[in-house]
Every structure is written in C-alpha cells, then in structure tokens.
Design a protein around this motif. Structure first.
Motif, short mmCIF file in Angstrom:
data_model
loop_
_atom_site.label_atom_id
_atom_site.label_comp_id
_atom_site.label_asym_id
_atom_site.label_seq_id
_atom_site.Cartn_x
_atom_site.Cartn_y
_atom_site.Cartn_z
N MET A 26 0.83 -1.20 0.00
CA MET A 26 0.00 0.00 0.00
C MET A 26 0.86 1.25 0.00
SD MET A 26 -3.09 1.19 0.05
CE MET A 26 -3.87 2.77 0.37
N ALA A 27 1.86 1.29 0.87
CA ALA A 27 2.75 2.44 0.93
C ALA A 27 3.56 2.57 -0.36
CB ALA A 27 3.68 2.32 2.13
N ALA A 28 3.97 1.46 -0.94
CA ALA A 28 4.76 1.50 -2.17
C ALA A 28 3.94 2.03 -3.34
CB ALA A 28 5.29 0.10 -2.50
N VAL A 32 4.87 5.38 -5.44
CA VAL A 32 5.10 5.34 -6.89
C VAL A 32 4.18 6.33 -7.60
CG1 VAL A 32 4.85 3.90 -8.95
CG2 VAL A 32 6.00 2.99 -6.92
N LEU A 33 2.91 6.34 -7.22
CA LEU A 33 1.98 7.27 -7.86
C LEU A 33 2.36 8.72 -7.60
CD1 LEU A 33 -1.45 5.51 -7.08
CD2 LEU A 33 -0.24 5.60 -9.27
N TYR A 34 2.86 8.97 -6.42
CA TYR A 34 3.21 10.35 -6.05
C TYR A 34 4.53 10.79 -6.69
CZ TYR A 34 3.51 14.48 -3.01
OH TYR A 34 3.57 15.76 -2.54
N GLU A 35 5.53 9.93 -6.67
CA GLU A 35 6.86 10.31 -7.11
C GLU A 35 7.11 10.01 -8.59
OE1 GLU A 35 10.94 11.57 -6.84
OE2 GLU A 35 9.07 12.04 -5.80
N VAL A 36 6.76 8.81 -9.02
CA VAL A 36 7.07 8.38 -10.39
C VAL A 36 6.03 8.90 -11.37
CG1 VAL A 36 7.47 6.41 -11.91
CG2 VAL A 36 8.27 6.34 -9.52
N ARG A 40 0.87 14.65 -7.68
CA ARG A 40 1.15 15.41 -6.47
C ARG A 40 -0.11 15.75 -5.68
NH1 ARG A 40 5.70 13.82 -7.12
NH2 ARG A 40 7.50 15.07 -7.70
N TRP A 41 -1.25 15.68 -6.33
CA TRP A 41 -2.50 15.96 -5.61
C TRP A 41 -2.92 14.79 -4.71
CZ3 TRP A 41 -6.06 12.24 -6.64
CH2 TRP A 41 -5.92 11.52 -7.83
N LEU A 42 -2.23 13.66 -4.86
CA LEU A 42 -2.59 12.46 -4.12
C LEU A 42 -2.05 12.54 -2.69
CD1 LEU A 42 -4.16 9.90 -5.01
CD2 LEU A 42 -1.95 8.75 -5.21
N PRO A 256 -0.68 6.30 4.42
CA PRO A 256 0.34 6.58 3.40
C PRO A 256 0.12 7.91 2.66
CG PRO A 256 -0.41 4.32 3.22
CD PRO A 256 -1.34 5.00 4.17
N PHE A 257 -1.15 8.32 2.51
CA PHE A 257 -1.44 9.56 1.79
C PHE A 257 -1.00 10.79 2.58
CE2 PHE A 257 -4.47 6.45 0.18
CZ PHE A 257 -4.30 6.59 -1.19
N ALA A 258 -0.77 10.62 3.88
CA ALA A 258 -0.25 11.72 4.69
C ALA A 258 1.26 11.63 4.87
CB ALA A 258 -0.95 11.73 6.05
N ILE A 259 1.78 10.42 5.00
CA ILE A 259 3.21 10.25 5.25
C ILE A 259 4.05 10.52 4.01
CG2 ILE A 259 4.97 8.48 5.71
CD1 ILE A 259 3.34 7.43 7.94
N VAL A 260 3.62 10.01 2.87
CA VAL A 260 4.42 10.15 1.64
C VAL A 260 4.69 11.62 1.30
CG1 VAL A 260 4.44 9.74 -0.85
CG2 VAL A 260 3.79 7.90 0.72
N PRO A 261 3.68 12.50 1.27
CA PRO A 261 3.97 13.92 0.98
C PRO A 261 4.92 14.55 1.99
CG PRO A 261 1.63 13.47 0.73
CD PRO A 261 2.23 12.27 1.36
N GLU A 262 4.81 14.16 3.27
CA GLU A 262 5.69 14.71 4.28
C GLU A 262 7.15 14.32 4.01
OE1 GLU A 262 5.15 16.75 6.89
OE2 GLU A 262 3.10 17.03 6.15
N PHE A 263 7.37 13.10 3.60
CA PHE A 263 8.73 12.66 3.30
C PHE A 263 9.24 13.29 2.01
CE2 PHE A 263 8.14 9.75 6.69
CZ PHE A 263 9.40 9.27 7.05
#
Length: 353
Positions: A26-28, A32-36, A40-42, A256-263
C-alpha cells in the motif's frame, strides 16, 4: 508454573505476515503514484490523520484493557479451581472413614470410594474445559488464517480427543453414559458428587458436619463453573470490537497519503545539503508507513486475540495444562504409584495449552 509463554520476533513476524505485506504494498503504490507518476494531488493533510490516529489509539487501548481484564479474571478463576480441588482431595482423603458408622468397611473399600470421588472431580475439570473450548459464533480468533494455523500447530486435546474418551478413563461406563446424555456435563458430574457423598453420609462413612463442609466445597465448584461460563457465554461487546477493527483499517488506508507527501517535503529540504540523498528520501516513507500501520494493526489483533480467554490461542489461559497439573497433585495426594500418574503436558512451541 502454568502460564509461562515465550514469543520471538520471528513468531510475531509470521503471525502478522499477511498484513505486513499489504502495508508495504500500500505504501509502495502511493509512493510510486506520487513520485514516479507525478500525482502530487494524491495527498491528505497530516493533522486530521493524526487526530484519527489518536482516537484509534484510545479505542485500541480500551479494547486491550477490557480483553486483559477478561483474561486475568479467567486466570484467577482457574487459580480458584486449583486450590479448591486440592481442598476437595484433602477432605475426601481424611473424612471418608469408619469413625461414625455402625457397619465398618474395609480399607480397600474406603480407598475405592475416595478414588471415585477424586477421579470424578478430575472428570469435572475435563468436562468444564471441553465446554470452554467449544466454539461460539462470536469468537473470531480462528477466522484469521494465521490464527487458525497456530491453533492447529498447538493440537489441543479438546479438539482431537472426544470428551467421552477422556471421561472413560476417569469414571465408570454407567456414569459416562449418564453424563453424556446431559447438555451441561460438568453440572451432571457435580450432581453425581453430591449424591455420592450423601449416600456415604447415610451409611455413616462421612460425619454429618463433614458432609456439610464437603457440600460447601461442591457449592464453590458450582460458583467457579458459573464464573467460567459467564466469561465464555458473554462476548466482548461487538460494537467496540467491530468499530475498533474498522477504524484501524481506515486509519491504515489513509496513513500513506499523509506520510508520503511529508517525506517528499523533507527530501526537498535535504536536497540543498545532500543532493544525492535527498532525491530518494521519499522512498523511506514506505517502511515508515508500513511500521506505523503494523503497530496499530498488531495492537488491535492482540486485543482481539485476548477477548475470549478459552479459545485455545497462545495468549489464552492454559486450562489444559492447568487441569493436568491439578490431576497430578490430586492423585499424588491419594498416594498413587508414580508410574500410574500422568506426566505434565509439555509446552508446544514454548506455549502451554
């Protein structure tokens, strides 16, 4: 003596392996959707997710405290069964005699009467633990695949040996037939006990005052049985269990939708000082998100596994082991030969059953 249980990190990893894989995937996927892919709206604001996590933590804490209370009460009840069973054996051994009879019996006759009374008490413990191991509709432990596999590894006696076979080694065939014909088999055995000591009292083999004291011990056994049945037959309130399960899942899905943007933001800041490292820092969100989700999920599962302390899980009261320990004590008090007394049950995977 009875509830020494040992777990390893490997056991915990195996127990939660399915959820761990899901949290990593789930986190991966979100990363991937956010970075690759560049979506960015995710993302979701961190503050509401943190508030949800706080509420979930309180709910899990309440569930775990309630589950532990049920477990500890069950353990105290079986501690009472241990002590009262020893008391019963002592009274049977010393109070069944020729002191108040006009028709004295042989010592062999008296020894057999004592043996029957003690063995019937052991049979009562067997009937009680079989009833407590019986599955109830609201018990959810074995519905999880890993939990079911763990129970199968323990190979509980109550699930592999019929009650009738267990009773046959302790009481007469006629009593086995009578007990098996009743719905509440433990209750039937105590009824036989009361009838037996009354017959001995009428024959003068038990003093009347001693008879009353022994009836009080039987009354205590009924009380202990009723306390066990109260825990077994009254489930942990399902609204708390169901909501706790749903809220934990919801939190883990949103996390994950909150942690990924923070990182990602942290990675951008690191780019100024560590350009080679900062661009990849977002991928650290995968293990971090998985670990946080795993903690919440595992705490929730621990509470669920402890809701019903007689299901036969590694976290439950080891009533099979305790019953065997009591049987050994009682038969030793009758001075039976050592080769006739069963051995203590061994621990299976460092777990007493």
């Amino acid at each position: 003596m009875y509830i020494k249980k040992k777990y390893s990190k490997k056991d915990m990893a195996i127990w939660t392996r399915k959820e761990t894989i899901f949290f990593v995937l789930m986190a991966a996927i979100v990363t991937v959707l956010y970075e690759v892919v560049g979506l960015r709206w995710l993302q979701l604001p961190w503050t509401p997710i943190a508030l949800v996590g706080t509420a979930v933590a309180f709910l899990i804490s309440f569930q775990n405290n309630a589950a532990y209370d049920r477990l500890w009460e069950a353990r105290k009840i079986w501690g009472g069964i241990v002590n009262t069973s020893r008391t019963w054996t002592m009274m049977v051994r010393d109070m069944v005699n020729n002191a108040h009879t006009t028709d004295p019996k042989s010592q062999d006759y008296l020894a057999e009467e004592r043996r029957i009374l003690v063995y019937r008490q052991i049979a009562w413990m067997s009937a009680l633990r079989y009833a407590l191991r019986a599955e109830k509709p609201w018990e959810t432990f074995k519905k999880a695949k890993t939990n079911k596999q763990w129970s199968e590894m323990l190979n509980l006696q109550e699930l592999t040996v019929p009650l009738e076979e267990e009773l046959s080694r302790l009481i007469s065939p006629e009593e086995v037939e009578y007990v098996m014909s009743k719905k509440n088999k433990a209750n039937a055995l105590q009824t036989l006990q009361s009838q037996h000591i009354k017959a001995l009292k009428d024959a003068g083999l038990i003093w009347e005052f001693a008879f009353l004291e022994m009836e009080n011990v039987l009354k205590e056994f009924f009380n202990l049985q009723g306390k066990n049945e109260r825990i077994k037959n009254f489930p942990y309130p399902r609204q708390y269990a169901t909501l706790g399960y749903d809220f934990v899942n919801l939190f883990n899905m949103l996390l994950p939708f909150a942690i990924v943007p923070e990182f990602w933001k942290m990675g951008q800041e690191l780019m100024e000082t560590y350009p080679d490292f900062g661009g990849y820092f977002i991928w650290v969100a995968i293990p971090v998100s998985a670990v946080v989700s795993w903690i919440f999920n595992t705490m929730q599962r621990i509470g669920t596994a402890g809701e019903n302390p007689f299901e036969g899980s590694a976290n439950d009261v080891p009533i099979t082991t305790m019953a065997r320990g009591i049987e050994i004590d009682m038969r030793e008090m009758l001075d039976e030969p050592k080769d006739k007394i069963p051995e203590p049950l061994p621990a299976v995977y460092n777990v007493q059953m």
